[in-house]
Design an enzyme around this catalytic site. Sequence first.
Site, PDB file in Angstrom:
ATOM      1  N   ASP A  44     -96.401 -23.521  -8.377  1.00 34.59           N
ATOM      2  CA  ASP A  44     -96.502 -24.765  -7.613  1.00 34.59           C
ATOM      3  C   ASP A  44     -97.317 -25.846  -8.316  1.00 34.59           C
ATOM      4  O   ASP A  44     -97.990 -25.585  -9.311  1.00 34.59           O
ATOM      5  CB  ASP A  44     -97.083 -24.486  -6.213  1.00 34.59           C
ATOM      6  CG  ASP A  44     -98.173 -23.414  -6.226  1.00 34.59           C
ATOM      7  OD1 ASP A  44     -98.810 -23.239  -7.268  1.00 34.59           O
ATOM      8  OD2 ASP A  44     -98.374 -22.762  -5.197  1.00 34.59           O
ATOM      9  N   ASN A 110    -104.018 -18.131   5.400  1.00 35.17           N
ATOM     10  CA  ASN A 110    -103.004 -18.131   6.460  1.00 35.17           C
ATOM     11  C   ASN A 110    -101.774 -17.310   6.083  1.00 35.17           C
ATOM     12  O   ASN A 110    -100.758 -17.358   6.751  1.00 35.17           O
ATOM     13  CB  ASN A 110    -102.592 -19.567   6.816  1.00 35.17           C
ATOM     14  CG  ASN A 110    -101.963 -20.308   5.636  1.00 35.17           C
ATOM     15  OD1 ASN A 110    -101.717 -19.723   4.578  1.00 35.17           O
ATOM     16  ND2 ASN A 110    -101.694 -21.600   5.809  1.00 35.17           N
ATOM     17  N   HIS A 112    -100.011 -17.597   3.236  1.00 30.84           N
ATOM     18  CA  HIS A 112     -98.995 -18.239   2.394  1.00 30.84           C
ATOM     19  C   HIS A 112     -98.909 -17.594   1.018  1.00 30.84           C
ATOM     20  O   HIS A 112     -99.881 -17.033   0.522  1.00 30.84           O
ATOM     21  CB  HIS A 112     -99.194 -19.760   2.308  1.00 30.84           C
ATOM     22  CG  HIS A 112    -100.341 -20.227   1.463  1.00 30.84           C
ATOM     23  ND1 HIS A 112    -101.072 -21.357   1.762  1.00 30.84           N
ATOM     24  CD2 HIS A 112    -100.912 -19.752   0.320  1.00 30.84           C
ATOM     25  CE1 HIS A 112    -102.004 -21.532   0.835  1.00 30.84           C
ATOM     26  NE2 HIS A 112    -101.930 -20.583  -0.048  1.00 30.84           N
ATOM     27  N   GLU A 117     -95.924 -22.215   3.437  1.00 31.52           N
ATOM     28  CA  GLU A 117     -96.827 -22.097   4.578  1.00 31.52           C
ATOM     29  C   GLU A 117     -96.149 -21.350   5.740  1.00 31.52           C
ATOM     30  O   GLU A 117     -94.918 -21.199   5.749  1.00 31.52           O
ATOM     31  CB  GLU A 117     -97.240 -23.510   5.036  1.00 31.52           C
ATOM     32  CG  GLU A 117     -97.965 -24.344   3.958  1.00 31.52           C
ATOM     33  CD  GLU A 117     -99.438 -23.947   3.743  1.00 31.52           C
ATOM     34  OE1 GLU A 117     -99.778 -22.763   3.893  1.00 31.52           O
ATOM     35  OE2 GLU A 117    -100.233 -24.846   3.402  1.00 31.52           O
TER      36      GLU A 117
HETATM   37  C1  F6R Z   1    -101.528 -21.066  -6.242  1.00 27.61           C
HETATM   38  C2  F6R Z   1    -100.810 -20.544  -5.087  1.00 27.61           C
HETATM   39  C3  F6R Z   1    -101.507 -20.223  -3.820  1.00 27.61           C
HETATM   40  C4  F6R Z   1    -102.831 -19.484  -4.025  1.00 27.61           C
HETATM   41  C5  F6R Z   1    -103.503 -19.225  -2.694  1.00 27.61           C
HETATM   42  C6  F6R Z   1    -104.847 -18.577  -2.874  1.00 27.61           C
HETATM   43  O1  F6R Z   1    -100.667 -21.275  -7.334  1.00 27.61           O
HETATM   44  O2  F6R Z   1     -99.637 -20.426  -5.149  1.00 27.61           O
HETATM   45  O3  F6R Z   1    -100.674 -19.426  -3.022  1.00 27.61           O
HETATM   46  O4  F6R Z   1    -102.591 -18.296  -4.686  1.00 27.61           O
HETATM   47  O5  F6R Z   1    -103.677 -20.435  -2.012  1.00 27.61           O
HETATM   48  O6  F6R Z   1    -105.717 -19.457  -3.495  1.00 27.61           O
HETATM   49  P1  F6R Z   1    -107.124 -18.967  -4.062  1.00 27.61           P
HETATM   50  O7  F6R Z   1    -106.825 -18.008  -5.153  1.00 27.61           O
HETATM   51  O8  F6R Z   1    -107.779 -20.213  -4.590  1.00 27.61           O
HETATM   52  O9  F6R Z   1    -107.836 -18.331  -2.932  1.00 27.61           O
END
Ligand code: F6R
Length: 226
Positions: A44, A110, A112, A117
Amino acid sequence: MLEQGLKDGAKVFGLATGSTPETLYQELNKSNVDFTNSISVNLDEYVGLGKEDKQSYSYFMNDRLFDTKPFKENYLPDGKASDLDKECEKYNEIIAKNPIDIQILGIGQNGHIGFNEPGTNFDVETQVVDLTESTINANKKYFDNIEEVPSQALSMGIGSIMKSKKIVLIAYGLEKSDAIKNMIEGSVTKDVPASVLQKHNDVTVIIDKDAASKLSIFMVLPFQQI
Ligand code: F6R
């Protein structure tokens, strides 16, 4: 695991950003792993941020991994594309041309995966997503203030993630414990996007004690090199 994957012929690596894979990338940078014949396809990118923006995922990947460990090709969605729908189509073509052998995933508080989401359909491909309040709050630490966190991102869809041959999901910390419990022990539901991984036949979950703390049964295994 990634080293073994390379030995076993993995060519295309799906990569994640955020705090979770930081230690993985640090370890890879210190290792002899050679990605010069490999291709990376990231999950992303924030809408509106380009590779010069320090908070962009493109900047993050160069800084944390690619500058030290060059790949043959690196792909991330272009957050500054003038036509975002076209950019999504382009990214789907890139994914179709480069089927992912090993996909690294983090997980949102959450539930995701990528920036898919809660409520996202399981069959979607790359799309423009509106980030939820929970995600914006979790990611504000990377920005000077919350107003600077982009409200949208381009994200590889769950349909594409599920086509990866092998998936490795990593999570650390108590704030991930509900998401991990729901992902592993809950029902498969759009409300917890990561729960779809119960339907994939090759998923490895690497979590610390805190992230595992709400599971009904868990065993602590010695650290293994990933
Ligand atoms: C990032 C991504 C997100 C993160 C998730 C956890 O490329 O796709 O799904 O893996 O938001 O983020 P952190 O690791 O910062 O807790």
